[in-house]
Design a protein around this motif. Structure first.
Motif, PDB file in Angstrom:
ATOM      1  N   PRO A  59     -17.553   6.377   8.185  1.00  0.00           N
ATOM      2  CA  PRO A  59     -18.265   5.517   7.228  1.00  0.00           C
ATOM      3  C   PRO A  59     -17.356   4.766   6.262  1.00  0.00           C
ATOM      4  O   PRO A  59     -17.663   3.637   5.880  1.00  0.00           O
ATOM      5  CB  PRO A  59     -19.162   6.510   6.473  1.00  0.00           C
ATOM      6  N   LEU A  60     -16.249   5.350   5.870  1.00  0.00           N
ATOM      7  CA  LEU A  60     -15.327   4.648   4.970  1.00  0.00           C
ATOM      8  C   LEU A  60     -14.679   3.460   5.680  1.00  0.00           C
ATOM      9  O   LEU A  60     -14.458   2.408   5.083  1.00  0.00           O
ATOM     10  CB  LEU A  60     -14.249   5.599   4.456  1.00  0.00           C
ATOM     11  N   ILE A  61     -14.379   3.629   6.960  1.00  0.00           N
ATOM     12  CA  ILE A  61     -13.821   2.525   7.735  1.00  0.00           C
ATOM     13  C   ILE A  61     -14.869   1.426   7.887  1.00  0.00           C
ATOM     14  O   ILE A  61     -14.568   0.234   7.733  1.00  0.00           O
ATOM     15  CB  ILE A  61     -13.340   3.015   9.111  1.00  0.00           C
ATOM     16  N   ASP A  62     -16.104   1.828   8.174  1.00  0.00           N
ATOM     17  CA  ASP A  62     -17.195   0.848   8.294  1.00  0.00           C
ATOM     18  C   ASP A  62     -17.325   0.026   7.014  1.00  0.00           C
ATOM     19  O   ASP A  62     -17.438  -1.207   7.051  1.00  0.00           O
ATOM     20  CB  ASP A  62     -18.535   1.556   8.566  1.00  0.00           C
ATOM     21  N   ARG A  63     -17.332   0.709   5.883  1.00  0.00           N
ATOM     22  CA  ARG A  63     -17.511   0.045   4.591  1.00  0.00           C
ATOM     23  C   ARG A  63     -16.334  -0.890   4.289  1.00  0.00           C
ATOM     24  O   ARG A  63     -16.530  -2.003   3.787  1.00  0.00           O
ATOM     25  CB  ARG A  63     -17.609   1.111   3.492  1.00  0.00           C
ATOM     26  N   THR A  64     -15.129  -0.450   4.614  1.00  0.00           N
ATOM     27  CA  THR A  64     -13.958  -1.272   4.330  1.00  0.00           C
ATOM     28  C   THR A  64     -13.922  -2.508   5.218  1.00  0.00           C
ATOM     29  O   THR A  64     -13.551  -3.604   4.764  1.00  0.00           O
ATOM     30  CB  THR A  64     -12.664  -0.449   4.503  1.00  0.00           C
TER      31      THR A  64
ATOM     32  N   LEU B 283       0.841  -1.189   0.000  1.00  0.00           N
ATOM     33  CA  LEU B 283       0.000   0.000   0.000  1.00  0.00           C
ATOM     34  C   LEU B 283       0.874   1.236   0.000  1.00  0.00           C
ATOM     35  O   LEU B 283       1.781   1.377   0.814  1.00  0.00           O
ATOM     36  CB  LEU B 283      -0.894  -0.002   1.248  1.00  0.00           C
ATOM     37  N   GLY B 284       0.634   2.122  -0.946  1.00  0.00           N
ATOM     38  CA  GLY B 284       1.448   3.321  -1.062  1.00  0.00           C
ATOM     39  C   GLY B 284       2.561   3.183  -2.074  1.00  0.00           C
ATOM     40  O   GLY B 284       3.237   4.140  -2.405  1.00  0.00           O
ATOM     41  N   GLY B 285       2.751   1.961  -2.618  1.00  0.00           N
ATOM     42  CA  GLY B 285       3.806   1.754  -3.593  1.00  0.00           C
ATOM     43  C   GLY B 285       3.338   2.048  -4.994  1.00  0.00           C
ATOM     44  O   GLY B 285       2.156   2.200  -5.246  1.00  0.00           O
ATOM     45  N   THR B 286       4.266   2.128  -5.899  1.00  0.00           N
ATOM     46  CA  THR B 286       3.935   2.354  -7.303  1.00  0.00           C
ATOM     47  C   THR B 286       4.655   1.327  -8.150  1.00  0.00           C
ATOM     48  O   THR B 286       5.718   0.845  -7.782  1.00  0.00           O
ATOM     49  CB  THR B 286       4.351   3.766  -7.760  1.00  0.00           C
ATOM     50  N   PRO B 287       4.078   0.950  -9.283  1.00  0.00           N
ATOM     51  CA  PRO B 287       4.743  -0.023 -10.150  1.00  0.00           C
ATOM     52  C   PRO B 287       6.065   0.509 -10.660  1.00  0.00           C
ATOM     53  O   PRO B 287       6.222   1.707 -10.901  1.00  0.00           O
ATOM     54  CB  PRO B 287       3.738  -0.193 -11.309  1.00  0.00           C
ATOM     55  N   GLU B 288       7.020  -0.399 -10.837  1.00  0.00           N
ATOM     56  CA  GLU B 288       8.299   0.001 -11.383  1.00  0.00           C
ATOM     57  C   GLU B 288       8.155   0.343 -12.861  1.00  0.00           C
ATOM     58  O   GLU B 288       7.258  -0.131 -13.548  1.00  0.00           O
ATOM     59  CB  GLU B 288       9.311  -1.131 -11.209  1.00  0.00           C
TER      60      GLU B 288
ATOM     61  N   LYS C 168      -5.255  -3.844   5.338  1.00  0.00           N
ATOM     62  CA  LYS C 168      -4.212  -2.823   5.239  1.00  0.00           C
ATOM     63  C   LYS C 168      -4.830  -1.436   5.043  1.00  0.00           C
ATOM     64  O   LYS C 168      -4.331  -0.434   5.578  1.00  0.00           O
ATOM     65  CB  LYS C 168      -3.272  -3.141   4.082  1.00  0.00           C
ATOM     66  N   GLU C 169      -5.920  -1.386   4.273  1.00  0.00           N
ATOM     67  CA  GLU C 169      -6.582  -0.102   4.038  1.00  0.00           C
ATOM     68  C   GLU C 169      -7.199   0.437   5.321  1.00  0.00           C
ATOM     69  O   GLU C 169      -7.149   1.646   5.581  1.00  0.00           O
ATOM     70  CB  GLU C 169      -7.637  -0.258   2.952  1.00  0.00           C
ATOM     71  N   VAL C 170      -7.808  -0.447   6.121  1.00  0.00           N
ATOM     72  CA  VAL C 170      -8.377   0.000   7.393  1.00  0.00           C
ATOM     73  C   VAL C 170      -7.279   0.594   8.272  1.00  0.00           C
ATOM     74  O   VAL C 170      -7.453   1.657   8.875  1.00  0.00           O
ATOM     75  CB  VAL C 170      -9.085  -1.163   8.125  1.00  0.00           C
ATOM     76  N   ALA C 171      -6.142  -0.086   8.345  1.00  0.00           N
ATOM     77  CA  ALA C 171      -5.032   0.415   9.150  1.00  0.00           C
ATOM     78  C   ALA C 171      -4.578   1.786   8.651  1.00  0.00           C
ATOM     79  O   ALA C 171      -4.268   2.682   9.447  1.00  0.00           O
ATOM     80  CB  ALA C 171      -3.868  -0.573   9.111  1.00  0.00           C
TER      81      ALA C 171
END
Length: 208
Positions: free
Chosen positions: A138-143, A23-28, A125-128
């Protein structure tokens, strides 16, 4: 191997590589260049129209069309670094669409189950990440809900096809380690949701 099968395999390989990004990375750049080369080589070019006498037998398979769409989606994902997106970001729907494509192009139920569990790990990982930001509840609830839905879908498929798979136990252990540290940061409703999830995955671990 048929061209449709080759295209599908390339899509699966490329989307799998994208999904493995942290999470937070980008493709090479090398990965972007490889995807671009796939497109320029004609991977998305329509097959020639068959002659009338063989039109029925040589009609382009639906799977081939899906592979082409998936490859285009993978290129889009790579170009915009979608796999760093979290809920609430404008590119997040593309990330989820790529995950859905990856599941649908999987070859069997066991593979679909494993990819559903990969999606559940991504949601954890997104919740964290959301808990460390100023994102609304609400975004945390949905995730959290999406995490549980992917988990149940993946476990259901694996229990049908690989009931004794060690992947189930390992997944449950990894998810427990990922979710448990979040509990103190959740509100009352989220806490109940997360604890219910932990109870569910705890039951997946066979007693010693």
């Amino acid at each position: 191997m048929s061209s449709a099968r080759q295209r599908r395999d390339r899509v699966l390989e490329q989307l799998t590589e994208l999904q493995s990004l942290p999470l937070g990375g980008t493709p090479e750049q090398a990965f972007k260049d490889r995807l671009r080369a796939e497109l320029l080589s004609g991977a998305l070019v329509e097959e020639p129209e068959p002659t009338p006498s063989r039109r029925v037998h040589r009609r382009r398979p639906l799977l081939s069309q899906l592979a082409a769409v998936g490859l285009a989606g993978a290129m889009m994902v790579s170009s915009f670094a979608t796999y760093q997106a979290v809920p609430g970001d404008s590119l997040y729907p593309l990330k989820r669409a790529a995950e859905t494509t990856l599941v649908r192009l999987s070859t069997d139920d066991a593979e679909r189950g494993r990819r559903e569990l990969d999606s559940a790990k991504a949601r954890a990982k997104e919740v964290a990440s959301l808990l460390g930001s100023s994102i609304d509840g609400p975004l945390i609830d949905r995730t959290l809900k999406d995490m549980e839905e992917s988990t149940r879908a993946g476990i259901s498929r694996l229990e049908r096809t690989e009931p004794r798979s060690p992947k189930i136990k390992k997944f449950a252990k990894d998810q427990k380690e990922a979710v448990k540290p979040m509990l103190q940061q959740l509100d009352e409703a989220q806490l109940a949701q997360a604890e219910g999830y932990l109870d569910y995955i705890e039951g997946l671990v066979e007693p010693k």
